[in-house]
Scaffold this motif. Structure first.
Motif, PDB file in Angstrom:
ATOM      1  N   LEU A   6      -6.995   1.823   2.622  1.00  8.63           N
ATOM      2  CA  LEU A   6      -6.539   0.421   2.347  1.00  8.63           C
ATOM      3  C   LEU A   6      -4.998   0.496   2.384  1.00  8.63           C
ATOM      4  O   LEU A   6      -4.088   1.566   1.845  1.00  8.63           O
ATOM      5  CB  LEU A   6      -6.589   0.122   0.766  1.00  8.63           C
ATOM      6  CG  LEU A   6      -8.362   0.053   0.685  1.00  8.63           C
ATOM      7  CD1 LEU A   6      -8.540  -0.317  -0.792  1.00  8.63           C
ATOM      8  CD2 LEU A   6      -8.821  -1.506   1.485  1.00  8.63           C
ATOM      9  N   ASN A   7      -4.277  -0.736   2.807  1.00  8.57           N
ATOM     10  CA  ASN A   7      -2.682  -0.975   2.795  1.00  8.57           C
ATOM     11  C   ASN A   7      -2.454  -1.210   1.200  1.00  8.57           C
ATOM     12  O   ASN A   7      -3.401  -2.024   0.721  1.00  8.57           O
ATOM     13  CB  ASN A   7      -2.422  -2.087   3.710  1.00  8.57           C
ATOM     14  CG  ASN A   7      -1.024  -2.552   3.494  1.00  8.57           C
ATOM     15  OD1 ASN A   7      -0.408  -2.367   2.361  1.00  8.57           O
ATOM     16  ND2 ASN A   7      -0.488  -3.024   4.688  1.00  8.57           N
ATOM     17  N   PRO A   8      -1.716  -0.576   0.522  1.00 12.94           N
ATOM     18  CA  PRO A   8      -1.405  -0.811  -1.037  1.00 12.94           C
ATOM     19  C   PRO A   8      -0.786  -2.204  -1.294  1.00 12.94           C
ATOM     20  O   PRO A   8      -0.725  -2.484  -2.416  1.00 12.94           O
ATOM     21  CB  PRO A   8      -0.462   0.434  -1.288  1.00 12.94           C
ATOM     22  CG  PRO A   8       0.376   0.664   0.065  1.00 12.94           C
ATOM     23  CD  PRO A   8      -0.680   0.516   0.940  1.00 12.94           C
ATOM     24  N   ASP A   9      -0.722  -3.038  -0.225  1.00 18.14           N
ATOM     25  CA  ASP A   9      -0.051  -4.280  -0.506  1.00 18.14           C
ATOM     26  C   ASP A   9      -0.924  -5.390  -0.772  1.00 18.14           C
ATOM     27  O   ASP A   9      -0.582  -6.619  -1.156  1.00 18.14           O
ATOM     28  CB  ASP A   9       0.917  -4.589   0.686  1.00 18.14           C
ATOM     29  CG  ASP A   9       2.122  -3.557   0.763  1.00 18.14           C
ATOM     30  OD1 ASP A   9       2.557  -3.045  -0.257  1.00 18.14           O
ATOM     31  OD2 ASP A   9       2.515  -3.157   1.769  1.00 18.14           O
ATOM     32  N   SER A  10      -2.372  -5.041  -0.578  1.00 21.47           N
ATOM     33  CA  SER A  10      -3.154  -6.333  -0.720  1.00 21.47           C
ATOM     34  C   SER A  10      -4.460  -5.793  -1.052  1.00 21.47           C
ATOM     35  O   SER A  10      -4.660  -4.548  -1.080  1.00 21.47           O
ATOM     36  CB  SER A  10      -3.438  -7.103   0.414  1.00 21.47           C
ATOM     37  OG  SER A  10      -3.957  -6.648   1.531  1.00 21.47           O
ATOM     38  N   THR A  11      -5.306  -6.669  -1.514  1.00 14.73           N
ATOM     39  CA  THR A  11      -6.627  -6.150  -2.287  1.00 14.73           C
ATOM     40  C   THR A  11      -7.690  -5.947  -0.908  1.00 14.73           C
ATOM     41  O   THR A  11      -7.274  -6.360   0.180  1.00 14.73           O
ATOM     42  CB  THR A  11      -7.434  -7.180  -2.881  1.00 14.73           C
ATOM     43  OG1 THR A  11      -7.682  -8.329  -2.065  1.00 14.73           O
ATOM     44  CG2 THR A  11      -6.648  -7.924  -3.958  1.00 14.73           C
ATOM     45  N   SER A  12      -8.686  -5.268  -1.187  1.00 12.81           N
ATOM     46  CA  SER A  12      -9.617  -4.703  -0.196  1.00 12.81           C
ATOM     47  C   SER A  12     -10.202  -5.867   0.768  1.00 12.81           C
ATOM     48  O   SER A  12     -10.428  -5.950   1.802  1.00 12.81           O
ATOM     49  CB  SER A  12     -10.782  -3.984  -0.821  1.00 12.81           C
ATOM     50  OG  SER A  12     -11.459  -4.677  -1.655  1.00 12.81           O
ATOM     51  N   SER A  13     -10.523  -6.838  -0.080  1.00 16.62           N
ATOM     52  CA  SER A  13     -11.214  -8.044   0.546  1.00 16.62           C
ATOM     53  C   SER A  13     -10.284  -8.854   1.410  1.00 16.62           C
ATOM     54  O   SER A  13     -10.707  -9.507   2.293  1.00 16.62           O
ATOM     55  CB  SER A  13     -11.828  -8.901  -0.531  1.00 16.62           C
ATOM     56  OG  SER A  13     -13.100  -8.474  -0.910  1.00 16.62           O
ATOM     57  N   GLU A  14      -8.926  -9.003   1.068  1.00 16.40           N
ATOM     58  CA  GLU A  14      -7.933  -9.814   1.686  1.00 16.40           C
ATOM     59  C   GLU A  14      -7.872  -8.899   3.126  1.00 16.40           C
ATOM     60  O   GLU A  14      -7.729  -9.282   4.302  1.00 16.40           O
ATOM     61  CB  GLU A  14      -6.554  -9.695   0.892  1.00 16.40           C
ATOM     62  CG  GLU A  14      -6.490 -10.698   0.104  1.00 16.40           C
ATOM     63  CD  GLU A  14      -5.061 -10.563  -0.619  1.00 16.40           C
ATOM     64  OE1 GLU A  14      -4.347 -11.376  -0.338  1.00 16.40           O
ATOM     65  OE2 GLU A  14      -5.015  -9.643  -1.513  1.00 16.40           O
ATOM     66  N   GLN A  15      -7.992  -7.542   3.069  1.00 15.21           N
ATOM     67  CA  GLN A  15      -7.875  -6.647   4.385  1.00 15.21           C
ATOM     68  C   GLN A  15      -9.108  -6.815   5.012  1.00 15.21           C
ATOM     69  O   GLN A  15      -9.054  -6.870   6.333  1.00 15.21           O
ATOM     70  CB  GLN A  15      -7.550  -5.446   3.972  1.00 15.21           C
ATOM     71  CG  GLN A  15      -6.076  -5.179   3.316  1.00 15.21           C
ATOM     72  CD  GLN A  15      -6.078  -3.639   2.888  1.00 15.21           C
ATOM     73  OE1 GLN A  15      -5.911  -2.438   3.526  1.00 15.21           O
ATOM     74  NE2 GLN A  15      -5.653  -3.485   1.531  1.00 15.21           N
ATOM     75  N   VAL A  16     -10.234  -6.917   4.491  1.00 15.25           N
ATOM     76  CA  VAL A  16     -11.649  -7.226   5.307  1.00 15.25           C
ATOM     77  C   VAL A  16     -11.397  -8.499   5.737  1.00 15.25           C
ATOM     78  O   VAL A  16     -11.616  -8.649   7.080  1.00 15.25           O
ATOM     79  CB  VAL A  16     -12.571  -7.015   4.404  1.00 15.25           C
ATOM     80  CG1 VAL A  16     -14.050  -7.706   5.086  1.00 15.25           C
ATOM     81  CG2 VAL A  16     -12.850  -5.679   3.813  1.00 15.25           C
TER      82      VAL A  16
END
Length: 224
Positions: free
Chosen positions: A106-116
């Motif tokens: 995961l990128n530490p700058d956003s939540t997992s669902s935002e990245q999905v």
């Protein structure tokens, strides 16, 4: 859109449980695993008879709604074009035992669902089914109005889609606490007060209302 056909990516514990709930709710269910259909057919036929084991492509093509119930580290193994235009439930969580080092997933700058959602940019993502343990999902189903009915948090950026998924969650046997911001999915991630809890509507709502996103974000290295 009327949901009649449910597709599930992931034939692990969560995927199997959700397949069983969907079958009991009257949906046609297709489910895929990480390998060939023959690899999961016996498991599906034994644990969720009536569900149809297929590959990802067939599950996506034949389903009205897709549930991602795979390890979070594997979602990028799916071609985003496969889910283009689809309504998709993100039931995934980062879990170090299966996903490895967080910073590699995961990128530490956003939540997992935002990245999905960013990865599946032409797909509508709604977050739910991720904060209650699979055993509770299986055992805590109750009809609407039952005082012992438990609740699930449902959130996403598309209001119409969130409302549609909330209705689907209702049909699966759970009340819903609804938000319309996919970044609020952080409230259900591992380490949050809600994660792993099996609570009724009021208790879920109170937990969410009292959640400090900033402090929790710092705890999991999420700098917003």
């Amino acid at each position: 859109m009327t949901i009649k056909k449910v597709g599930i990516f992931g034939a692990g514990k969560v995927g199997i449980v959700l397949a069983g709930l969907a079958l009991k709710a009257g949906y046609e269910v297709r489910i895929s695993g990480s390998g060939p259909v023959d690899k999961i057919k016996l498991t599906i036929d034994t644990l969720v008879p009536g569900a149809i084991p297929e590959v990802n492509e067939e599950v996506a093509e034949q389903s009205d709604i897709i549930i991602l119930a795979i390890p979070l580290s594997r979602y990028k193994n799916i071609n985003p074009d496969l889910l283009k235009g689809k309504l998709v439930i993100d039931a995934m969580n980062y879990w170090w035992e299966t996903d490895g080092i967080r910073e590699e997933v995961l990128n530490p700058d956003s939540t997992s669902s935002e990245q999905v959602q960013d990865y599946f940019k032409d797909t509508t993502i709604v977050k739910t089914f991720n904060h209650m343990g699979y055993h509770n999902l299986q055992e805590e189903v109750r009809p609407k109005g039952d005082p012992k009915r438990k609740a699930l948090f449902v959130t996403g950026d598309n209001k119409e889609a969130v409302d549609q998924v909330a209705a689907f969650v209702d049909s699966m046997g759970f009340d819903q606490v609804v938000h319309y911001d996919i970044s609020d999915g952080i409230m259900t991630e591992p380490g949050s007060p809600l994660f792993g809890a099996s609570l009724n509507y009021e208790d879920v709502k109170n937990t969410i209302d009292n959640f400090d996103q900033t402090e929790f974000g710092k705890k999991i290295k999420l700098h917003r």
